[in-house]
Scaffold this motif. Sequence first.
Motif, PDB file in Angstrom:
ATOM      1  N   PRO A  57       0.824  -1.227   0.000  1.00 26.93           N
ATOM      2  CA  PRO A  57       0.000   0.000   0.000  1.00 26.93           C
ATOM      3  C   PRO A  57       0.850   1.264   0.000  1.00 26.93           C
ATOM      4  CG  PRO A  57      -0.829  -1.581   1.586  1.00 26.93           C
ATOM      5  CD  PRO A  57       0.494  -2.109   1.125  1.00 26.93           C
ATOM      6  N   LYS A  58       1.887   1.320   0.844  1.00 24.29           N
ATOM      7  CA  LYS A  58       2.699   2.537   0.920  1.00 24.29           C
ATOM      8  C   LYS A  58       3.472   2.761  -0.383  1.00 24.29           C
ATOM      9  CE  LYS A  58       3.376   2.551   5.937  1.00 24.29           C
ATOM     10  NZ  LYS A  58       4.368   2.555   7.044  1.00 24.29           N
ATOM     11  N   GLY A  59       4.026   1.705  -0.929  1.00 27.51           N
ATOM     12  CA  GLY A  59       4.745   1.853  -2.191  1.00 27.51           C
ATOM     13  C   GLY A  59       3.829   2.282  -3.320  1.00 27.51           C
ATOM     14  N   THR A  60       2.599   1.731  -3.290  1.00 18.72           N
ATOM     15  CA  THR A  60       1.630   2.114  -4.322  1.00 18.72           C
ATOM     16  C   THR A  60       1.259   3.587  -4.200  1.00 18.72           C
ATOM     17  OG1 THR A  60       0.734  -0.135  -4.306  1.00 18.72           O
ATOM     18  CG2 THR A  60      -0.637   1.595  -5.291  1.00 18.72           C
ATOM     19  N   GLN A  61       1.049   4.066  -2.970  1.00 21.67           N
ATOM     20  CA  GLN A  61       0.698   5.468  -2.750  1.00 21.67           C
ATOM     21  C   GLN A  61       1.811   6.392  -3.233  1.00 21.67           C
ATOM     22  OE1 GLN A  61      -2.224   6.650  -1.750  1.00 21.67           O
ATOM     23  NE2 GLN A  61      -1.476   8.743  -2.037  1.00 21.67           N
ATOM     24  N   ALA A  62       3.057   6.010  -2.944  1.00 13.72           N
ATOM     25  CA  ALA A  62       4.186   6.835  -3.376  1.00 13.72           C
ATOM     26  C   ALA A  62       4.286   6.865  -4.900  1.00 13.72           C
ATOM     27  CB  ALA A  62       5.481   6.294  -2.760  1.00 13.72           C
ATOM     28  N   MET A  63       4.104   5.703  -5.525  1.00 16.62           N
ATOM     29  CA  MET A  63       4.177   5.650  -6.984  1.00 16.62           C
ATOM     30  C   MET A  63       3.031   6.418  -7.621  1.00 16.62           C
ATOM     31  SD  MET A  63       4.401   2.316  -9.468  1.00 16.62           S
ATOM     32  CE  MET A  63       5.970   1.827  -8.765  1.00 16.62           C
ATOM     33  N   TRP A  64       1.845   6.342  -7.022  1.00 23.94           N
ATOM     34  CA  TRP A  64       0.704   7.069  -7.553  1.00 23.94           C
ATOM     35  C   TRP A  64       0.925   8.580  -7.464  1.00 23.94           C
ATOM     36  CZ3 TRP A  64      -3.281   6.397 -10.587  1.00 23.94           C
ATOM     37  CH2 TRP A  64      -4.322   7.321 -10.589  1.00 23.94           C
ATOM     38  N   SER A  65       1.485   9.029  -6.351  1.00 14.90           N
ATOM     39  CA  SER A  65       1.793  10.459  -6.200  1.00 14.90           C
ATOM     40  C   SER A  65       2.810  10.900  -7.246  1.00 14.90           C
ATOM     41  CB  SER A  65       2.327  10.738  -4.788  1.00 14.90           C
ATOM     42  OG  SER A  65       1.362  10.416  -3.818  1.00 14.90           O
ATOM     43  N   GLN A  66       3.803  10.063  -7.488  1.00 16.27           N
ATOM     44  CA  GLN A  66       4.800  10.373  -8.504  1.00 16.27           C
ATOM     45  C   GLN A  66       4.158  10.439  -9.894  1.00 16.27           C
ATOM     46  OE1 GLN A  66       7.902   7.467  -8.771  1.00 16.27           O
ATOM     47  NE2 GLN A  66       9.062   8.592 -10.324  1.00 16.27           N
ATOM     48  N   TYR A  67       3.257   9.549 -10.162  1.00 20.90           N
ATOM     49  CA  TYR A  67       2.567   9.515 -11.447  1.00 20.90           C
ATOM     50  C   TYR A  67       1.727  10.781 -11.631  1.00 20.90           C
ATOM     51  CZ  TYR A  67      -0.991   8.244 -14.897  1.00 20.90           C
ATOM     52  OH  TYR A  67      -1.848   8.245 -15.966  1.00 20.90           O
ATOM     53  N   GLN A  68       0.998  11.172 -10.571  1.00 22.88           N
ATOM     54  CA  GLN A  68       0.150  12.368 -10.666  1.00 22.88           C
ATOM     55  C   GLN A  68       0.998  13.623 -10.882  1.00 22.88           C
ATOM     56  OE1 GLN A  68      -2.907  12.422 -11.041  1.00 22.88           O
ATOM     57  NE2 GLN A  68      -3.986  10.875  -9.877  1.00 22.88           N
ATOM     58  N   ALA A  69       2.101  13.743 -10.159  1.00 17.56           N
ATOM     59  CA  ALA A  69       2.961  14.923 -10.320  1.00 17.56           C
ATOM     60  C   ALA A  69       3.556  14.973 -11.718  1.00 17.56           C
ATOM     61  CB  ALA A  69       4.070  14.882  -9.269  1.00 17.56           C
ATOM     62  N   MET A  70       3.942  13.817 -12.222  1.00 18.80           N
ATOM     63  CA  MET A  70       4.516  13.766 -13.554  1.00 18.80           C
ATOM     64  C   MET A  70       3.476  14.132 -14.618  1.00 18.80           C
ATOM     65  SD  MET A  70       6.644  10.561 -15.160  1.00 18.80           S
ATOM     66  CE  MET A  70       7.523  10.399 -13.581  1.00 18.80           C
TER      67      MET A  70
END
Length: 272
Positions: A119-132
């Motif tokens: 869950p934490k890794g997914t949240q971090a990756m999702w945030s990175q995706y949204q910012a990108m």
Amino acid sequence: MDYEDTKNAGEDDAAHTSTATYDQDDDAPDDTFDLELDGKVHTLPGALKGAFLRQADYTRKTQELAHHRRALVAERQAVAAQAQAVGQASHDRVQLAALDHQLQAFQGVDWQTYAAQDPKGTQAMWSQYQAMAQARDGLAQALAHHTARGELQAARDAAAKMAETGRTLSQDIEGWSPEVAAKLVEYAKAFGVTHEELAQMADPRLWKVLHKAYQADQASQQAGAANAAAKAQAVRPAVTVAGSAAGGGGVRDELGTKEWMQRRNDALRKGR
């Protein structure tokens, strides 16, 4: 301040030196001359006249040099700004392509499965995706604005060039007008030349060639129409009238149209 700036500043200061006017009256004594400086007239020894004339010439040349230097600096700054804008646009396009490539890698991610495992890794990756994705959209909008601004400036430059071409043609071609230009546009289109191609044809020499071709074509068409009318006028049915009307006063083919019709009508009335 470096040497170049000091030199420019000195030239600009010299360009603002008070101007002097000299009285060239031939009746004035040779040992004196009148000098008007800042609205006041001064009578000075004639020996100083050459020095003041040289100073005035130096001041005039310095003013001209300062004017040309300012124009050169302004032009150089405009070129530098244009080059910087083009370079920035190229850099932004490279970044946009890189972001598109990175975002494409996220399309194959199974977010639900990944969230169940980390869950934490997914949240971090999702945030990175949204910012990108946000950065990509902002960069795309900036590039679109730059492109639109460049196209608008290009259109303005093209319009200015065509206006200058029109002024040149109005001087070189007698009777030049927007109506003549429109006829040339239609004439060129008949040969497959597009409106976009004509809009880029700012060279007045090409328009002069097109105008000569148009005039020659028009003259040829008018000559052809005149020949056709003459042939039609020459081909008329022969009329034979019995009696005295067929003599010297009768209808003959070599008569003009008006005389031919009048004699024919007279002959018909007499034959009734």
